[in-house]
Design a protein around this motif. Structure first.
Motif, PDB file in Angstrom:
ATOM      1  N   TRP A 365      -2.624  -0.749 -18.680  1.00 52.68           N
ATOM      2  CA  TRP A 365      -3.887  -0.261 -18.132  1.00 52.68           C
ATOM      3  C   TRP A 365      -4.948  -1.364 -18.249  1.00 52.68           C
ATOM      4  CZ3 TRP A 365      -5.131   4.064 -15.516  1.00 52.68           C
ATOM      5  CH2 TRP A 365      -6.480   4.379 -15.373  1.00 52.68           C
ATOM      6  N   PRO A 366      -5.806  -1.591 -17.249  1.00 58.13           N
ATOM      7  CA  PRO A 366      -6.033  -0.796 -16.043  1.00 58.13           C
ATOM      8  C   PRO A 366      -5.222  -1.244 -14.823  1.00 58.13           C
ATOM      9  CG  PRO A 366      -7.802  -2.364 -16.293  1.00 58.13           C
ATOM     10  CD  PRO A 366      -6.894  -2.575 -17.469  1.00 58.13           C
ATOM     11  N   GLN A 367      -4.379  -2.276 -14.973  1.00 59.78           N
ATOM     12  CA  GLN A 367      -3.569  -2.693 -13.828  1.00 59.78           C
ATOM     13  C   GLN A 367      -2.657  -1.576 -13.333  1.00 59.78           C
ATOM     14  OE1 GLN A 367      -1.949  -6.352 -15.718  1.00 59.78           O
ATOM     15  NE2 GLN A 367      -2.510  -7.371 -13.813  1.00 59.78           N
ATOM     16  N   SER A 368      -2.185  -0.757 -14.264  1.00 57.43           N
ATOM     17  CA  SER A 368      -1.242   0.299 -13.889  1.00 57.43           C
ATOM     18  C   SER A 368      -1.886   1.355 -12.992  1.00 57.43           C
ATOM     19  CB  SER A 368      -0.688   0.961 -15.147  1.00 57.43           C
ATOM     20  OG  SER A 368      -1.724   1.607 -15.876  1.00 57.43           O
ATOM     21  N   ARG A 369      -3.203   1.468 -13.008  1.00 58.62           N
ATOM     22  CA  ARG A 369      -3.856   2.445 -12.127  1.00 58.62           C
ATOM     23  C   ARG A 369      -3.579   2.134 -10.659  1.00 58.62           C
ATOM     24  NH1 ARG A 369     -10.260   2.364 -11.304  1.00 58.62           N
ATOM     25  NH2 ARG A 369      -9.531   0.648  -9.972  1.00 58.62           N
ATOM     26  N   ASP A 370      -3.425   0.843 -10.336  1.00 58.85           N
ATOM     27  CA  ASP A 370      -3.289   0.411  -8.945  1.00 58.85           C
ATOM     28  C   ASP A 370      -1.887  -0.058  -8.585  1.00 58.85           C
ATOM     29  OD1 ASP A 370      -6.046   0.879  -8.669  1.00 58.85           O
ATOM     30  OD2 ASP A 370      -6.511  -1.143  -9.401  1.00 58.85           O
ATOM     31  N   PHE A 371      -1.026  -0.320  -9.607  1.00 62.05           N
ATOM     32  CA  PHE A 371       0.303  -0.863  -9.306  1.00 62.05           C
ATOM     33  C   PHE A 371       1.362  -0.226 -10.208  1.00 62.05           C
ATOM     34  CE2 PHE A 371      -2.729  -4.206  -8.188  1.00 62.05           C
ATOM     35  CZ  PHE A 371      -2.344  -4.485  -6.874  1.00 62.05           C
ATOM     36  N   ALA A 372       2.580  -0.164  -9.675  1.00 61.26           N
ATOM     37  CA  ALA A 372       3.739   0.294 -10.445  1.00 61.26           C
ATOM     38  C   ALA A 372       4.977  -0.377  -9.897  1.00 61.26           C
ATOM     39  CB  ALA A 372       3.867   1.811 -10.376  1.00 61.26           C
ATOM     40  N   TRP A 373       6.013  -0.515 -10.743  1.00 57.82           N
ATOM     41  CA  TRP A 373       7.254  -1.156 -10.320  1.00 57.82           C
ATOM     42  C   TRP A 373       8.099  -0.187  -9.495  1.00 57.82           C
ATOM     43  CZ3 TRP A 373       6.740  -6.039 -10.737  1.00 57.82           C
ATOM     44  CH2 TRP A 373       6.087  -6.617 -11.833  1.00 57.82           C
ATOM     45  N   TYR A 374       8.570  -0.695  -8.360  1.00 58.65           N
ATOM     46  CA  TYR A 374       9.409   0.124  -7.487  1.00 58.65           C
ATOM     47  C   TYR A 374      10.720   0.508  -8.175  1.00 58.65           C
ATOM     48  CZ  TYR A 374      12.583   1.365  -3.682  1.00 58.65           C
ATOM     49  OH  TYR A 374      13.506   2.011  -2.893  1.00 58.65           O
ATOM     50  N   ALA A 375      11.280  -0.390  -8.986  1.00 57.86           N
ATOM     51  CA  ALA A 375      12.559  -0.122  -9.652  1.00 57.86           C
ATOM     52  C   ALA A 375      12.466   1.064 -10.601  1.00 57.86           C
ATOM     53  CB  ALA A 375      13.022  -1.367 -10.408  1.00 57.86           C
ATOM     54  N   ASN A 376      11.282   1.339 -11.118  1.00 57.85           N
ATOM     55  CA  ASN A 376      11.128   2.439 -12.070  1.00 57.85           C
ATOM     56  C   ASN A 376      11.132   3.800 -11.377  1.00 57.85           C
ATOM     57  OD1 ASN A 376      10.901   0.335 -13.811  1.00 57.85           O
ATOM     58  ND2 ASN A 376       8.818   0.793 -14.506  1.00 57.85           N
ATOM     59  N   ILE A 377      10.579   3.876 -10.147  1.00 52.74           N
ATOM     60  CA  ILE A 377      10.546   5.121  -9.368  1.00 52.74           C
ATOM     61  C   ILE A 377      10.975   4.769  -7.942  1.00 52.74           C
ATOM     62  CG2 ILE A 377       9.186   7.167  -8.792  1.00 52.74           C
ATOM     63  CD1 ILE A 377       7.159   6.316 -10.855  1.00 52.74           C
ATOM     64  N   PRO A 378      12.227   4.648  -7.692  1.00 52.95           N
ATOM     65  CA  PRO A 378      12.699   4.165  -6.374  1.00 52.95           C
ATOM     66  C   PRO A 378      12.613   5.247  -5.293  1.00 52.95           C
ATOM     67  CG  PRO A 378      14.569   4.605  -7.797  1.00 52.95           C
ATOM     68  CD  PRO A 378      13.357   4.857  -8.625  1.00 52.95           C
ATOM     69  N   HIS A 379      11.380   5.659  -4.944  1.00 60.19           N
ATOM     70  CA  HIS A 379      11.169   6.669  -3.903  1.00 60.19           C
ATOM     71  C   HIS A 379      10.118   6.153  -2.919  1.00 60.19           C
ATOM     72  CE1 HIS A 379      13.573   9.826  -5.776  1.00 60.19           C
ATOM     73  NE2 HIS A 379      13.017   9.498  -6.931  1.00 60.19           N
ATOM     74  N   LYS A 380      10.507   5.976  -1.681  1.00 60.48           N
ATOM     75  CA  LYS A 380       9.588   5.502  -0.649  1.00 60.48           C
ATOM     76  C   LYS A 380       9.096   6.641   0.253  1.00 60.48           C
ATOM     77  CE  LYS A 380      11.579   0.861  -0.277  1.00 60.48           C
ATOM     78  NZ  LYS A 380      12.173  -0.146   0.648  1.00 60.48           N
ATOM     79  N   GLU A 381       9.524   7.876  -0.027  1.00 62.50           N
ATOM     80  CA  GLU A 381       9.197   8.972   0.874  1.00 62.50           C
ATOM     81  C   GLU A 381       7.699   9.173   1.044  1.00 62.50           C
ATOM     82  OE1 GLU A 381      11.165   9.138  -1.698  1.00 62.50           O
ATOM     83  OE2 GLU A 381      13.164   9.793  -1.085  1.00 62.50           O
ATOM     84  N   LEU A 382       6.970   9.151  -0.077  1.00 63.27           N
ATOM     85  CA  LEU A 382       5.532   9.390  -0.006  1.00 63.27           C
ATOM     86  C   LEU A 382       4.818   8.264   0.742  1.00 63.27           C
ATOM     87  CD1 LEU A 382       4.636  10.851  -3.518  1.00 63.27           C
ATOM     88  CD2 LEU A 382       4.652  12.035  -1.325  1.00 63.27           C
ATOM     89  N   SER A 383       5.333   7.051   0.610  1.00 63.99           N
ATOM     90  CA  SER A 383       4.682   5.940   1.313  1.00 63.99           C
ATOM     91  C   SER A 383       4.799   6.096   2.825  1.00 63.99           C
ATOM     92  CB  SER A 383       5.293   4.615   0.869  1.00 63.99           C
ATOM     93  OG  SER A 383       6.656   4.531   1.262  1.00 63.99           O
ATOM     94  N   ILE A 384       5.820   6.818   3.271  1.00 62.69           N
ATOM     95  CA  ILE A 384       5.997   7.055   4.703  1.00 62.69           C
ATOM     96  C   ILE A 384       5.264   8.319   5.135  1.00 62.69           C
ATOM     97  CG2 ILE A 384       7.711   7.512   6.503  1.00 62.69           C
ATOM     98  CD1 ILE A 384       9.728   5.946   4.770  1.00 62.69           C
ATOM     99  N   ARG A 460       7.160  20.375  -8.803  1.00 62.93           N
ATOM    100  CA  ARG A 460       8.207  19.474  -8.341  1.00 62.93           C
ATOM    101  C   ARG A 460       8.746  20.062  -7.031  1.00 62.93           C
ATOM    102  NH1 ARG A 460      13.351  16.669 -11.489  1.00 62.93           N
ATOM    103  NH2 ARG A 460      13.939  15.412  -9.685  1.00 62.93           N
ATOM    104  N   ASP A 461       8.272  19.493  -5.926  1.00 63.91           N
ATOM    105  CA  ASP A 461       8.610  20.058  -4.629  1.00 63.91           C
ATOM    106  C   ASP A 461       9.055  18.954  -3.682  1.00 63.91           C
ATOM    107  OD1 ASP A 461       6.249  18.766  -4.147  1.00 63.91           O
ATOM    108  OD2 ASP A 461       5.070  20.575  -3.763  1.00 63.91           O
ATOM    109  N   THR A 462       8.812  19.131  -2.409  1.00 60.35           N
ATOM    110  CA  THR A 462       9.249  18.151  -1.417  1.00 60.35           C
ATOM    111  C   THR A 462       8.523  16.824  -1.553  1.00 60.35           C
ATOM    112  OG1 THR A 462       7.662  19.107   0.145  1.00 60.35           O
ATOM    113  CG2 THR A 462       9.915  19.930   0.222  1.00 60.35           C
TER     114      THR A 462
END
Length: 838
Positions: A365-384, A460-462
Motif C-alpha cells: 500500500w498505496p501502490q496496491s490500491r491501483d495495481f495488482a498482479w494478474y498471476a494472483n487473480i487470473p480473471h479477465k472477465e471484469l476487464s471486458i 460471489r456471483d457472475t
C-alpha cells in the motif's frame, strides 16, 4: 540450565548453613562432653558477704569412668533422668542468714567434667545451671529433673531440657541469669514449700559479672571463639549463596534475551518477483522447548508425521461456505442460495488450498490500491464486461484499477468529492461506512484517504472474484449478500451506508432490506443512493426501463424512508441522501399514523449471526430529551478511537467498565510494542490486510493505527460479552464469526492473522485442525500468524502447523517466561501447486 544449577547449589549450601544455625534447643543429642573444672572454678568469685558456714566442701569425685550418655526412661527411681553427671569439681555456693535475706531467686553455675572445651564440633557440652537448696533431696548429686526443686527453674526459663549443645551455652546462660535477675519469688509462681526450703542465693550483680567474664574473654579453649567462628562461617555461606544466585539470575536473563532467527525466506523455493518488497523475517527469539512435557498419544503418531497434501488445482479459489455446487440446493427466492451454506463435517477438506502458479507477493500500500498482479487473480472477465465503466484494466502482467464504477466512470475520487459537497466527509463525524454491492471496492479504496473505513461486501456471483480484487488491492471487503438473514454486524454500527447501482430491491418484501440498513445505521447516519431509480428521467433508456416503472420505484423508496422516520437531506444530479433520526421519540408517536413497519419487540438488536431479517424497525435506546443521541454520542475521529465508547459509558455491557477499557488500551499498546520486536516487518508496512480472530474491544486494531494497515475485527457470537458494537463505536470495522466454520472470503486475502485464545474457546466445540486449515486458506504465502494461548494448547497447535508447511516458534509472553500464556509466531512458506509432483 544455568538457573537450575544455581538453584541446586544454593539449596545445598543453604541446607548446610541452616544445619549449622538451627536453634540449639532443637538439635538432636550428639553425646556428652565436659568443661574443665579448672577453667570455670578459677573464674568463680568468692562470696565475701556470706558466712563461712555457708561454704560447703565439694563432694568427693566419683570413681573414674564414663558417665551415662543419654537419659533413661522408666528407671528404678521412678523418674526420667537426663543424665547422672560426675560430682561438681567446684561451686560458687554460699549460704547463711545474710544470703536468706535476699528475696531474689538466684542460681549458681556448676561445672562438670574433666576435659576442656574444644573448638571441634564433637567436643562440645553445655554448662549446667542448677538450683542449690538446703533440702537433702535437692543436694543429691544425681540431678533429678523431675524434682520440684528443678521443675520451676525450667518452666520459668521458657526453655526445656535437655541442654545438649555448647555453641549457644554461654548466650543461654547469660539470658537465664538476666531473666532471673530482679524477679521476686512470689512472681515465679513456685510452691510455698519450695520457697521455704530455699537456703542460699548469690548476689545478682556477681552472677552477671561471672557470666559476662566467661563470655567476654577469649581463651585457647574458649567456647566464644568457636561461637564466633560459626557465626563468621554462616555469614560467609549466606554471602556466597546470595552472590551465586545473583550471578546466575543475571546470566539466565541475558541468555533469555538472546534470539534465534525465524526467517521466512530460508529454504523456500520462490519464483522471481518483479516487485521490490522483500519479506522481512521474524525477529530472533529463543525457542521454548516443551517437547519432553507434552507428548502426543500413540493414536496421533501417524497423523503427526504425515503432511497435509495440497488440494486439487481447481480449488485455488475455493470458498467453502459460498460454494456454487452446494448453493444450488437452496431456493432462489430472496437470493437464499447465495447466502452462507457451509459444508457438513464429512465434506470438510483435509488438504491445503494451493496458490496459482507464478503467484507473487502483492504490492504494498498505496501502490496496491491501483495495481495488482494478474498471476494472483487470473480473471479477465471484469476487464471486458466493465470496460466502459473503468472498473479494471489489464496491462501486461498486472491489473490496473482506474477507480471507475457504474455510476462514477470518471473515477471514485471525483464521485466522493461530489458527495462531500452535499454532506461533510472531512470533519471526522463520518468514520465507518458500508458499501452494498461494492464491485471491486473503488469507493471504499478512495474513502480511505479521507480517514473513512468502509466495509465493502458483494456476493460471489457472475462478477467473478470482485471481492477478491478488493482484498488484493488492500481494501476491506468480504463476501456477503442481502437475502434472508441479517447482515453480520451489530445495530448502530455505520455512520454512512452507500449503494451505487447495487440492484437491491429496496421496496420489495415490505421494505425488508432498507429496514436492515436502518438497523445497522447509527443514529443520525446517512444513506446515499445513486443509480436506478435516481434521475430516472435522464437514464431510463440506458437502463432499459420505462419511466413509469422507475418513477413508481422511487416513490416506493421515498414512502418507505418516511415510514422509517428518515429525513431526505438532498437529491442532486445522480445522488440522493437520507438521514436517520438521532432518536425514536417522534418515530414512536408516528406509529399512530404509520401502522407498518411496526417497532420490533426483540430487544437484542445486535444479534446478527444466522438471524433472520424482520420487517420491523429496530428500536433505538431510550432518551430523556428530544435532542439527545440515542445510545450516546461518539467523538469525532481520531479521538473516537481512544475515547470511552458509549456502550461502556452507559453500562450496557455487563461487567465492562471504563477502567477495564483503559486497562485494555494500555495492554495492547504494550503487546504491539512487543510484536514489533519479534516481527519488525509489522511496523514497516509489510502486512496490509490483518485479521483479528478474537478482537474483544478492538485494542489490537487501535494499537496498529499508526501503521499502513487495517484490521478485520471478528467477535465470536458465543463470546461472554458481545463487544463488536464497541469496536464500531471506536471507529473500526469487523464482523461476527464462528471459527468452527469457514470465513466469508477468498483464499490468500490476509497478510497477518492474530488469534488471541481462540483455540481455547473453540477446542471443545470443533476440531482445531480445521480452524488451522482455514487460517492457511485465507493466509497469503509468506504471511505471518500470531497465536496467543496456554502452553498445552500451543503445543497441540504447533503439532498441526508442522504438517501445514509453516515455520513456527513458541516464544515467551511479553511479561516474561513465568507467565503461563505463550505466543506462537509462524510464517506460511511459499509454495504453489506443482502438477509434476502429483
Amino acid at each position: 540450565m544455568l538457573v537450575v544449577a544455581a538453584a541446586a547449589v544454593g539449596l545445598l549450601l543453604s541446607l548446610s548453613s541452616c544445619r549449622q544455625s538451627r536453634p540449639w534447643h532443637e538439635r538432636p543429642p550428639r553425646g556428652r562432653h565436659f568443661v574443665s573444672s579448672s577453667f570455670v572454678s578459677s573464674h568463680l568469685p568468692e562470696q565475701e558477704h556470706c558466712s563461712s558456714s555457708c561454704r560447703k566442701s565439694p563432694p568427693a569425685r566419683a570413681s573414674s569412668g564414663s558417665p551415662r550418655h543419654h537419659p533413661t526412661v522408666g528407671s528404678a527411681s521412678g523418674h526420667s533422668r537426663l543424665w547422672q553427671p560426675t560430682p561438681p569439681a567446684s561451686s560458687a555456693v554460699t549460704s547463711g542468714s545474710s544470703c536468706r535475706s535476699h528475696r531474689h531467686l538466684r542460681a549458681a553455675v556448676v561445672t562438670h567434667g574433666t576435659t576442656a572445651i574444644r573448638r571441634t564440633q564433637e567436643r562440645k557440652e553445655p554448662f549446667i545451671l542448677k538450683y542449690v537448696t538446703n533440702a537433702p533431696s535437692c543436694r543429691n548429686d544425681n540431678i533429678d529433673l523431675s524434682h520440684p526443686c528443678f521443675q520451676h527453674f525450667y518452666h520459668s526459663s521458657r526453655y526445656s531440657p535437655p541442654f545438649w549443645y555448647s555453641d549457644a551455652l554461654l548466650e543461654w546462660g547469660g539470658m537465664m541469669l538476666h531473666s532471673l535477675q530482679g524477679m521476686e519469688l512470689n512472681q515465679l509462681d513456685v510452691p510455698h514449700d519450695f520457697s521455704s526450703k530455699a537456703h542460699c542465693f548469690v548476689q545478682p550483680q556477681e552472677d552477671m559479672r561471672l557470666v559476662q567474664s566467661l563470655m567476654g574473654k577469649e581463651y585457647p579453649d574458649s567456647p566464644k571463639i568457636h561461637q564466633m567462628e560459626l557465626k563468621k562461617r554462616r555469614v560467609t555461606h549466606i554471602v556466597f549463596v546470595t552472590g551465586l544466585c545473583i550471578l546466575f539470575y543475571i546470566l539466565g536473563s541475558w541468555q533469555n534475551n538472546t534470539t534465534l532467527t525465524l526467517n521466512s525466506n530460508s529454504n523456500l523455493k520462490k519464483v522471481e518477483c518483479e516487485n521490490d518488497f522483500p519479506l522481512s523475517g521474524i525477529a530472533k527469539e529463543e525457542t521454548l522447548d516443551f517437547e519432553a512435557h507434552h507428548q502426543i498419544t500413540l493414536e496421533e503418531t501417524t497423523s503427526a508425521i504425515e503432511k497435509f497434501p495440497p488440494c486439487a488445482p481447481n480449488l485455488t479459489e475455493y470458498t467453502p461456505c459460498e460454494d456454487f455446487s452446494r448453493g444450488r440446493k437452496f431456493p432462489r427466492e430472496k437470493l437464499a442460495y447465495r447466502e452462507r451454506h457451509c459444508p457438513a463435517k464429512h465434506e470438510l477438506l483435509l488438504c491445503l488450498i494451493p496458490a496459482p502458479p507464478k503467484y507473487k507477493t502483492p504490492l504494498s500500500w498505496p501502490q496496491s490500491r491501483d495495481f495488482a498482479w494478474y498471476a494472483n487473480i487470473p480473471h479477465k472477465e471484469l476487464s471486458i464486461e466493465k470496460a466502459v465503466q473503468n472498473w479494471i484494466q489489464v496491462e501486461g502482467e498486472r491489473f490496473r484499477f482506474p477507480g471507475g464504477g457504474t455510476m462514477f466512470p470518471l473515477g471514485a475520487d471525483a464521485y466522493i468529492d461530489d458527495i462531500n459537497t452535499l454532506i461533510s466527509l472531512a470533519d471526522g463525524k463520518i468514520r465507518t461506512a458500508i458499501d452494498t454491492g461494492c464491485g471491486v471496492a473503488s469507493f471504499g479504496a478512495y474513502l480511505l484517504k479521507r480517514d473513512i473505513i468502509t466495509m465493502s461486501f458483494a456476493p460471489r456471483d457472475t462478477h467473478e472474484a470482485q471481492v477478491q480484487f478488493a482484498l488484493e488491492r488492500g481494501v476491506p471487503a468480504m463476501i456477503g449478500v442481502m437475502a434472508t438473514r441479517r447482515l453480520p454486524y451489530p445495530a448502530r454500527s455505520f455512520d454512512m451506508a452507500h449503494c451505487s447501482r447495487c440492484l437491491i430491491p429496496w421496496y420489495d418484501y415490505d421494505g425488508l432490506y432498507l429496514i436492515e440498513v436502518d438497523r445497522v445505521l447509527r443514529p443520525g447516519g446517512y444513506w446515499i443512493l445513486s443509480g436506478p431509480p435516481i434521475r430516472w428521467k435522464k437514464y431510463h433508456r440506458g437502463w432499459e426501463r420505462t419511466q413509469e416503472d422507475l418513477k413508481k420505484e422511487q416513490d416506493s423508496i421515498e414512502e418507505l424512508a418516511k415510514r422509517l422516520c428518515w429525513k431526505k437531506v438532498i437529491e442532486k444530479d445522480d445522488l440522493a441522501i437520507w438521514q436517520k433520526p438521532i432518536n425514536h421519540v417522534e418515530c414512536v408517536e408516528s406509529r399512530r399514523i404509520f401502522k407498518t413497519p411496526h417497532i420490533c419487540k426483540d430487544h437484542n438488536a445486535d444479534a446478527a449471526w444466522y438471524k433472520e431479517m424482520e420487517a420491523c424497525i429496530t428500536p433505538l435506546p431510550e432518551v430523556s430529551k428530544l435532542d439527545e443521541v440515542a445510545g450516546g454520542k461518539v467523538e469525532r475521529w481520531p479521538e473516537r478511537a481512544f475515547a470511552i465508547p458509549p456502550r461502556i459509558a452507559v453500562g450496557s455491557i455487563p461487567s465492562l467498565t471504563p477502567k477495564k477499557f483503559e486497562d485494555d488500551k494500555k495492554l495492547w499498546r504494550d503487546r504491539v510494542e512487543y510484536y514489533n520486536k519479534i516481527i519488525p516487518a509489522l511496523s514497516h508496512g509489510r502486512y496490509r490486510n490483518i485479521m483479528d480472530m478474537n478482537a474483544y474491544l478492538g485494542g489490537f486494531a487501535a494499537a496498529l493505527m499508526k501503521y499502513p494497515a487495517w484490521v478485520m475485527n471478528t467477535v465470536p457470537p458465543n463470546s461472554d460479552h458481545d463487544t463488536l458494537g464497541v469496536i464500531y463505536e471506536r471507529g473500526f470495522i469487523g464482523t461476527y464469526h464462528d471459527w468452527c466454520e469457514a470465513f466469508s472470503t477468498y483464499p490468500r486475502t490476509y497478510d497477518l492473522i492474530h488469534a488471541n485464545a481462540i483455540f481455547s474457546i473453540c477446542q471443545d466445540r470443533c476440531d482445531i485442525t480445521y480452524i488451522l486449515l482455514e487460517m492457511d486458506r485465507i493466509l497469503r504465502p509468506e504471511g505471518a500468524v500470531i497465536i496467543r494461548d496456554t502452553v498445552d494448547v500451543l503445543t497441540k497447535v504447533q503439532t498441526i502447523t508442522d504438517r501445514m508447511r509453516w515455520k513456527s516458534k513458541i516464544m515467551d509472553h511479553e511479561s516474561g517466561p513465568f507467565n503461563p500464556e505463550k505466543i506462537l509466531v509462524a510464517i506460511k512458506t511459499y509454495w504453489t501447486f506443482d502438477a509434476s509432483t502429483q
